[in-house]
Design a protein around this motif. Sequence first.
Motif, PDB file in Angstrom:
ATOM      1  N   MET A  56       0.844  -1.214   0.000  1.00  0.00           N
ATOM      2  CA  MET A  56       0.000   0.000   0.000  1.00  0.00           C
ATOM      3  C   MET A  56       0.875   1.258   0.000  1.00  0.00           C
ATOM      4  O   MET A  56       1.868   1.322   0.716  1.00  0.00           O
ATOM      5  N   THR A  57       0.502   2.191  -0.793  1.00  0.00           N
ATOM      6  CA  THR A  57       1.315   3.406  -0.875  1.00  0.00           C
ATOM      7  C   THR A  57       1.096   4.275   0.365  1.00  0.00           C
ATOM      8  O   THR A  57       0.137   4.091   1.117  1.00  0.00           O
ATOM      9  N   ASP A  58       2.001   5.232   0.519  1.00  0.00           N
ATOM     10  CA  ASP A  58       1.883   6.144   1.667  1.00  0.00           C
ATOM     11  C   ASP A  58       0.618   6.996   1.578  1.00  0.00           C
ATOM     12  O   ASP A  58      -0.019   7.293   2.582  1.00  0.00           O
ATOM     13  N   THR A  59       0.287   7.387   0.337  1.00  0.00           N
ATOM     14  CA  THR A  59      -0.911   8.224   0.152  1.00  0.00           C
ATOM     15  C   THR A  59      -2.158   7.486   0.617  1.00  0.00           C
ATOM     16  O   THR A  59      -3.031   8.054   1.273  1.00  0.00           O
ATOM     17  N   GLY A  60      -2.200   6.208   0.250  1.00  0.00           N
ATOM     18  CA  GLY A  60      -3.362   5.407   0.658  1.00  0.00           C
ATOM     19  C   GLY A  60      -3.461   5.273   2.154  1.00  0.00           C
ATOM     20  O   GLY A  60      -4.553   5.398   2.736  1.00  0.00           O
ATOM     21  N   LEU A  61      -2.323   5.091   2.775  1.00  0.00           N
ATOM     22  CA  LEU A  61      -2.293   4.958   4.237  1.00  0.00           C
ATOM     23  C   LEU A  61      -2.748   6.251   4.915  1.00  0.00           C
ATOM     24  O   LEU A  61      -3.552   6.240   5.861  1.00  0.00           O
ATOM     25  N   VAL A  62      -2.226   7.364   4.411  1.00  0.00           N
ATOM     26  CA  VAL A  62      -2.603   8.669   4.969  1.00  0.00           C
ATOM     27  C   VAL A  62      -4.093   8.912   4.771  1.00  0.00           C
ATOM     28  O   VAL A  62      -4.800   9.393   5.666  1.00  0.00           O
ATOM     29  N   LEU A  63      -4.585   8.551   3.579  1.00  0.00           N
ATOM     30  CA  LEU A  63      -6.013   8.725   3.276  1.00  0.00           C
ATOM     31  C   LEU A  63      -6.875   7.929   4.254  1.00  0.00           C
ATOM     32  O   LEU A  63      -7.876   8.435   4.786  1.00  0.00           O
ATOM     33  N   ILE A  64      -6.465   6.703   4.501  1.00  0.00           N
ATOM     34  CA  ILE A  64      -7.245   5.858   5.416  1.00  0.00           C
ATOM     35  C   ILE A  64      -7.170   6.392   6.843  1.00  0.00           C
ATOM     36  O   ILE A  64      -8.179   6.521   7.537  1.00  0.00           O
ATOM     37  N   PHE A  88      -6.296   9.443   8.053  1.00  0.00           N
ATOM     38  CA  PHE A  88      -6.724  10.802   8.391  1.00  0.00           C
ATOM     39  C   PHE A  88      -8.063  11.215   7.777  1.00  0.00           C
ATOM     40  O   PHE A  88      -8.589  12.260   8.110  1.00  0.00           O
ATOM     41  N   VAL A  89      -8.566  10.427   6.855  1.00  0.00           N
ATOM     42  CA  VAL A  89      -9.848  10.802   6.233  1.00  0.00           C
ATOM     43  C   VAL A  89     -10.915   9.734   6.481  1.00  0.00           C
ATOM     44  O   VAL A  89     -11.960  10.004   7.082  1.00  0.00           O
ATOM     45  N   LEU A  90     -10.626   8.535   6.018  1.00  0.00           N
ATOM     46  CA  LEU A  90     -11.666   7.501   6.078  1.00  0.00           C
ATOM     47  C   LEU A  90     -11.956   7.048   7.512  1.00  0.00           C
ATOM     48  O   LEU A  90     -13.119   6.885   7.881  1.00  0.00           O
ATOM     49  N   LEU A  91     -10.903   6.882   8.285  1.00  0.00           N
ATOM     50  CA  LEU A  91     -11.097   6.412   9.671  1.00  0.00           C
ATOM     51  C   LEU A  91     -11.889   7.421  10.515  1.00  0.00           C
ATOM     52  O   LEU A  91     -12.890   7.053  11.148  1.00  0.00           O
ATOM     53  N   PRO A  92     -11.482   8.713  10.520  1.00  0.00           N
ATOM     54  CA  PRO A  92     -12.290   9.682  11.293  1.00  0.00           C
ATOM     55  C   PRO A  92     -13.720   9.808  10.787  1.00  0.00           C
ATOM     56  O   PRO A  92     -14.655   9.885  11.588  1.00  0.00           O
ATOM     57  N   LEU A  93     -13.875   9.782   9.451  1.00  0.00           N
ATOM     58  CA  LEU A  93     -15.238   9.898   8.909  1.00  0.00           C
ATOM     59  C   LEU A  93     -16.083   8.686   9.293  1.00  0.00           C
ATOM     60  O   LEU A  93     -17.261   8.812   9.625  1.00  0.00           O
ATOM     61  N   GLY A  94     -15.450   7.514   9.231  1.00  0.00           N
ATOM     62  CA  GLY A  94     -16.161   6.300   9.613  1.00  0.00           C
ATOM     63  C   GLY A  94     -16.555   6.312  11.075  1.00  0.00           C
ATOM     64  O   GLY A  94     -17.688   5.965  11.434  1.00  0.00           O
TER      65      GLY A  94
END
Lengths: 114, 179
Positions: A1-9, A11-17
């Motif tokens: 998994m790329t760093d961008t994907g990790l950051v996206l998950i 800082f974005v997807l996890l808090p939103l979820g």
Amino acid sequence: MTDTGLVLILFVLLPLGLWGFLSLLSLAVFWLLFKLYFREYEMDTKTMTRISYKVSVAFLIPILNLFSFLIARRLFVKSGMEKKDALKISILWFVITIVIIATIVIWDLTFIVK
Amino acid sequence: MKFGDILKIMRRRKLPPGTKIKRLTLYPKEKYSFEKPEKAPDIPEKPAENPKGHWQWVPTREKPEMKAPEKLPYFRDLPPKYEEPAPPPPAPKEGMSDAKFFAVGVLVIAIAIVIATIIGTTDDDWDWGGGGGLNCPTTCNSTVGVTVDQRCPCPSPCLRSFKSTNPPGVSGNYKQCYR
């Protein structure tokens, strides 16, 4: 998994979820409280949804989560509830939410240890 | 504060029959949109038009006399517009109100839950600093003595002790027990 994907998950997807989950949980708790205990009040769905997602945000933010019940109380008073009842329902919401989350966390840790 | 006190506060109020449910909303414009519209008041029917030739005296507006008063009242002579409000009755002193009882009780429960959660999730295997305890020896070689933690009692027969340096590779406060 790329760093961008990790950051996206992270800082974005996890808090939103988490926000969505907490909002739904709060909505369910508020609905049950109104149906079972505060039967002399009736709240429209739009207002209840708004209060749910607002207090969920407060509950997710560190330090602020300790005082999120005060935010809930302010919103209930603003909607026309009596101050005493608003304090009651907001503290009940706080306690029930903490109990549910603590149960989930403990159950999850037990599962990991096994 | 007892658990019964919290239950007393949480006891359901008995609503008298016919109590109107209070509607809560953050959108005042739509406050009563879900209510049934009230019936429009009955409009009285127009009276039948008078037949021709009917006449009726109608009072005319007379012009009021525009005459200035002889003496204008001085403002101090005027009576006060409003009566002075009566002093508020002294509020009865109460101990602790129900709401305060409730708030304190629930806060205590919440804090207890949080602490229990934190303690409960602490696992010794994860080395989070939890668990452990004093390992106090119960026997002592009377000729050599024994090194124990300062919080431990000296085992018999080595009942005398002095503060000693730590064993190699161990941190903490220790004492040397000897006979």
